[in-house]
Design a protein around this motif. Structure first.
Motif, PDB file in Angstrom:
ATOM      1  N   LYS A   1     -88.187   8.147  31.369  1.00  0.00           N
ATOM      2  CA  LYS A   1     -87.540   9.454  31.376  1.00  0.00           C
ATOM      3  C   LYS A   1     -86.435   9.230  32.234  1.00  0.00           C
ATOM      4  N   GLY A   2     -86.358   8.623  33.783  1.00  0.00           N
ATOM      5  CA  GLY A   2     -85.136   8.439  34.116  1.00  0.00           C
ATOM      6  C   GLY A   2     -84.787   7.349  33.830  1.00  0.00           C
ATOM      7  N   ALA A   3     -84.701   6.307  33.201  1.00  0.00           N
ATOM      8  CA  ALA A   3     -83.665   5.247  32.659  1.00  0.00           C
ATOM      9  C   ALA A   3     -83.133   6.001  31.276  1.00  0.00           C
ATOM     10  N   LYS A   4     -83.672   7.108  30.712  1.00  0.00           N
ATOM     11  CA  LYS A   4     -82.322   7.813  29.337  1.00  0.00           C
ATOM     12  C   LYS A   4     -81.864   8.514  29.889  1.00  0.00           C
ATOM     13  N   LYS A   5     -82.469   9.542  30.903  1.00  0.00           N
ATOM     14  CA  LYS A   5     -81.275  10.405  31.538  1.00  0.00           C
ATOM     15  C   LYS A   5     -80.498   9.727  32.609  1.00  0.00           C
ATOM     16  N   TRP A   6     -80.437   9.160  32.922  1.00  0.00           N
ATOM     17  CA  TRP A   6     -79.639   8.146  34.455  1.00  0.00           C
ATOM     18  C   TRP A   6     -79.073   7.091  34.082  1.00  0.00           C
ATOM     19  N   LEU A   7     -79.865   6.260  32.067  1.00  0.00           N
ATOM     20  CA  LEU A   7     -78.778   5.195  32.251  1.00  0.00           C
ATOM     21  C   LEU A   7     -78.299   4.656  31.033  1.00  0.00           C
ATOM     22  N   THR A   8     -78.943   5.877  30.084  1.00  0.00           N
ATOM     23  CA  THR A   8     -78.597   5.116  28.575  1.00  0.00           C
ATOM     24  C   THR A   8     -78.271   6.539  27.476  1.00  0.00           C
TER      25      THR A   8
ATOM     26  N   LYS B   1     -68.693  12.307  37.839  1.00  0.00           N
ATOM     27  CA  LYS B   1     -68.876  13.455  38.876  1.00  0.00           C
ATOM     28  C   LYS B   1     -68.983  14.242  40.051  1.00  0.00           C
ATOM     29  N   ASN B   2     -70.170  13.020  40.794  1.00  0.00           N
ATOM     30  CA  ASN B   2     -69.958  13.448  41.872  1.00  0.00           C
ATOM     31  C   ASN B   2     -70.657  12.127  42.281  1.00  0.00           C
ATOM     32  N   LEU B   3     -72.032  12.039  43.265  1.00  0.00           N
ATOM     33  CA  LEU B   3     -72.170  10.577  43.733  1.00  0.00           C
ATOM     34  C   LEU B   3     -73.278  10.498  43.245  1.00  0.00           C
ATOM     35  N   GLY B   4     -74.001  11.288  42.639  1.00  0.00           N
ATOM     36  CA  GLY B   4     -75.131  11.054  42.422  1.00  0.00           C
ATOM     37  C   GLY B   4     -75.225   9.943  40.634  1.00  0.00           C
ATOM     38  N   SER B   5     -73.759  10.487  40.280  1.00  0.00           N
ATOM     39  CA  SER B   5     -73.480   9.262  38.390  1.00  0.00           C
ATOM     40  C   SER B   5     -73.481   8.102  39.402  1.00  0.00           C
ATOM     41  N   VAL B   6     -73.105   7.338  39.961  1.00  0.00           N
ATOM     42  CA  VAL B   6     -73.857   6.130  41.131  1.00  0.00           C
ATOM     43  C   VAL B   6     -74.867   5.778  41.423  1.00  0.00           C
ATOM     44  N   ALA B   7     -75.531   7.100  41.928  1.00  0.00           N
ATOM     45  CA  ALA B   7     -76.534   7.154  43.044  1.00  0.00           C
ATOM     46  C   ALA B   7     -77.713   6.912  42.567  1.00  0.00           C
ATOM     47  N   GLN B   8     -77.968   7.711  40.846  1.00  0.00           N
ATOM     48  CA  GLN B   8     -79.249   7.933  40.451  1.00  0.00           C
ATOM     49  C   GLN B   8     -79.555   6.653  39.229  1.00  0.00           C
ATOM     50  N   PRO B   9     -78.701   6.091  38.911  1.00  0.00           N
ATOM     51  CA  PRO B   9     -78.384   4.537  37.755  1.00  0.00           C
ATOM     52  C   PRO B   9     -79.012   3.898  39.123  1.00  0.00           C
TER      53      PRO B   9
END
Ligand code: GLU
Length: 558
Positions: free
Chosen positions: A453-460, A503-511
């Motif tokens: 789920k995380g991979a889909k949302k934050w990577l692909t 968008k914000n720091l999350g754009s890099v932090a989450q991946p």
């Protein structure tokens, strides 16, 4: 009544609740050294310790008390087959870990600060006090209170008994309901002197040690009429008894070390029995076999099984809580509330407040329920309240976790503490997470797996948006020279977000979190990356690209 021994002055006139203000208030903890210190025993020891502290410091109910206070540790080792010095040591260490030090007690080998006897009311082991019991027996015999019964000695109960308990109030028991009971066992072959029973030893000891407050578990309430009768017959002034409620599991069963066996069997039903072929400890294999065959409830085997299955071990004994990464202070705070409350809404307090507010007469009769979630909350809040250096020291002292300790870098301890300060509920959680993805970088690269789920949302998602952002983060981090500190990383990642219109720091932090841990959940990312180090960070990002794109990130951006 027999004549009073010359050296003895009654600590208080029974049945008064308060001792005379100019005599020491004396409490004791008197465990039988037949096992480890159960958490219920620790709670009882805490109450006894606190009362002595109140008297020493003249606070709370003892504010007008001038006689001082003493807290005694005494081992009741008359059950010779089951008593052991290993258990004595473990009980003492458990108490010291909690901070419940004693003023008087026996010499205990290997326990710092207590390798010699302290106090002048010793010996503090019942097995070393046999002549004292025989002296008192002679007095009872002379006054006609006892008779011989097949080599043992029985005490004659002739009167109804009324006594006062701080929790249960005035209790009266009819003479007919108290049998004539054995106070001295039959002498065993090879012994010079016969051993007393618990009833006799506890009364003689408490009296000669001038104990004023007998604080102990409610399971002893039914023994107390016998004890009161013995006090009277010996001419000793009675203490104030205070029987503390039992501690139960949330389901109402008694908290017992068998709970570990139950949990282990349940886990084995679910996951299968773990293989133990590589365990070489001497008697392990037969013990494991017996445990599996339900022939024993061996708590150590149960703990091993749970650990091997990666399942939590239900904490029952004091050191279980230490092992699980609880801090002593919130544990004491929580324990104090199992059977007592300060009478207002206050729940979180330190030991000083407990000493100021505790009141034996407010101890409950009702059984207490042990609520682990609540204890976890107490512990998390206590961790948050530590300063960073204090938490760093606690992590450094937490020696219950081998793998993680091997990798723990001293120079990064403060950053580790900062990373987990706001989120860890226990020291073990910090150790587990650190071992899972912080200090074990090479393994993480080899067997990287990514939560889908995380991979889909934050990577692909959106045409591999996250993976592209991750590549930008890679370049940014690679460009940082050796200054791989939290501040440098945070600044660089913020710049990367701005320059690339993310968008914000999350754009890099989450991946980045996906690449580092395989899930989008970690402490603040700049701290995590510092702890992992530059090389390992880049390798893990690369491995993540390999997993999703079939090629490395450097290859893609180069
Ligand atoms: N040795 C007893 C026990 O461990 C203590 C009894 C008492 O405190 O009087 O239960």
């Amino acid at each position: 009544m027999v004549e009073k021994p010359a050296h003895y002055t009654p600590p208080m006139a029974s049945p008064e609740i308060s001792p005379s203000p100019d005599r020491p208030v004396v409490t004791r903890f008197a465990p039988s050294p037949t096992g480890n210190l159960h958490i219920g025993g620790a709670r009882t020891a805490l109450y006894a310790w606190v009362v002595a502290q109140q008297a020493k410091r003249r606070v709370g109910p003892f504010k007008d008390h001038t006689g001082g206070g003493r807290f005694i540790l005494r081992f009741e080792d008359t059950d010779r087959a089951r008593s052991s010095t290993a258990s004595e040591k473990q009980i003492a260490e458990s108490m010291l870990w909690l901070g419940l030090d004693w003023d008087e007690g026996p010499a205990i080998e290997g326990v710092a600060g207590h390798e010699t006897t302290t106090g002048d009311h010793g010996p503090y082991r019942q097995s070393e006090r046999l002549p004292l019991y025989h002296e008192q027996l002679d007095r009872l015999r002379a006054a006609g209170h006892v008779y011989d019964d097949d080599g043992a000695v029985r005490f004659k109960v002739t009167q109804d008994v009324t006594f006062v308990d701080a929790v249960y109030g005035t209790v009266t028991v009819k003479a007919d309901d108290i049998e004539d009971f054995v106070i001295m066992k039959r002498k065993a072959d090879g012994d010079d002197l016969a051993y007393p029973t618990f009833h006799f030893a506890v009364v003689v000891d408490d009296a000669l040690m001038e104990v004023t407050h007998v604080i102990r578990g409610v399971e002893h309430l039914s023994n107390t009429p016998k004890h009161a009768a013995l006090y009277d017959a010996l001419g000793f002034g009675r203490p104030l008894w205070c029987h503390t409620p039992s501690i139960m599991n949330p389901d109402g069963s008694k908290m017992s070390k068998r709970d570990k066996a139950k949990a282990a069997r349940k886990a084995a039903d679910q996951f299968g029995w773990p293989s133990c072929s590589n365990v070489t400890a001497d008697d392990f294999q037969p013990r494991y076999a017996a445990f599996k065959a339900k022939e024993s409830d061996d708590a150590e085997i149960a703990s091993w099984t749970l650990a091997a299955l990666g399942q939590p071990i239900p904490e029952i004994e004091t050191l279980d809580f230490k092992q699980s990464g609880y801090l002593a202070k919130p544990l004491l705070n929580y324990l104090s509330l199992l059977g007592w409350n300060p009478g207002n809404d206050l729940e979180r307090f330190d030991l000083e407040i407990l000493i100021e507010t505790f009141d034996l007469s407010r101890v409950n009769k009702a059984n207490a329920r042990f609520d682990r979630d609540k204890l976890l909350d107490f512990n998390r809040d206590a961790i948050t309240q530590l300063t960073i250096p204090e938490l760093a020291a606690a992590i450094d002292n937490y020696d219950e976790h081998d793998g993680y300790r091997r990798h723990l870098p001293a120079d990064k301890l403060n950053w580790l503490a900062e990373a987990f300060h706001e989120r860890a509920r226990t020291l073990r959680e910090i150790a587990d997470e650190a071992e899972e993805y912080i200090f074990d970088a090479p393994a993480r690269v080899q067997d990287a797996d990514y939560e889908s789920k995380g991979a889909k949302k934050w990577l692909t998602k959106s045409d591999d948006q996250g993976l592209s952002d991750l590549a930008k983060a890679y370049e940014t981090l690679a460009a940082l020279d050796d200054d791989f500190t939290p501040d440098a990383i945070e600044t660089a990642l913020n710049t990367c977000v701005q320059e690339n219109d993310m968008k914000n720091l999350g754009s890099v932090a989450q991946p980045l979190r996906m690449a580092i841990r395989g899930t989008p959940v970690t402490p603040p990312i700049h701290l995590v990356l510092t702890l992992i180090g530059k090389g390992a960070t880049l390798r893990r990002i690369d491995a993540c690209w390999q997993a999703f794109k079939g090629k490395g990130v450097a290859e893609a951006s180069g």
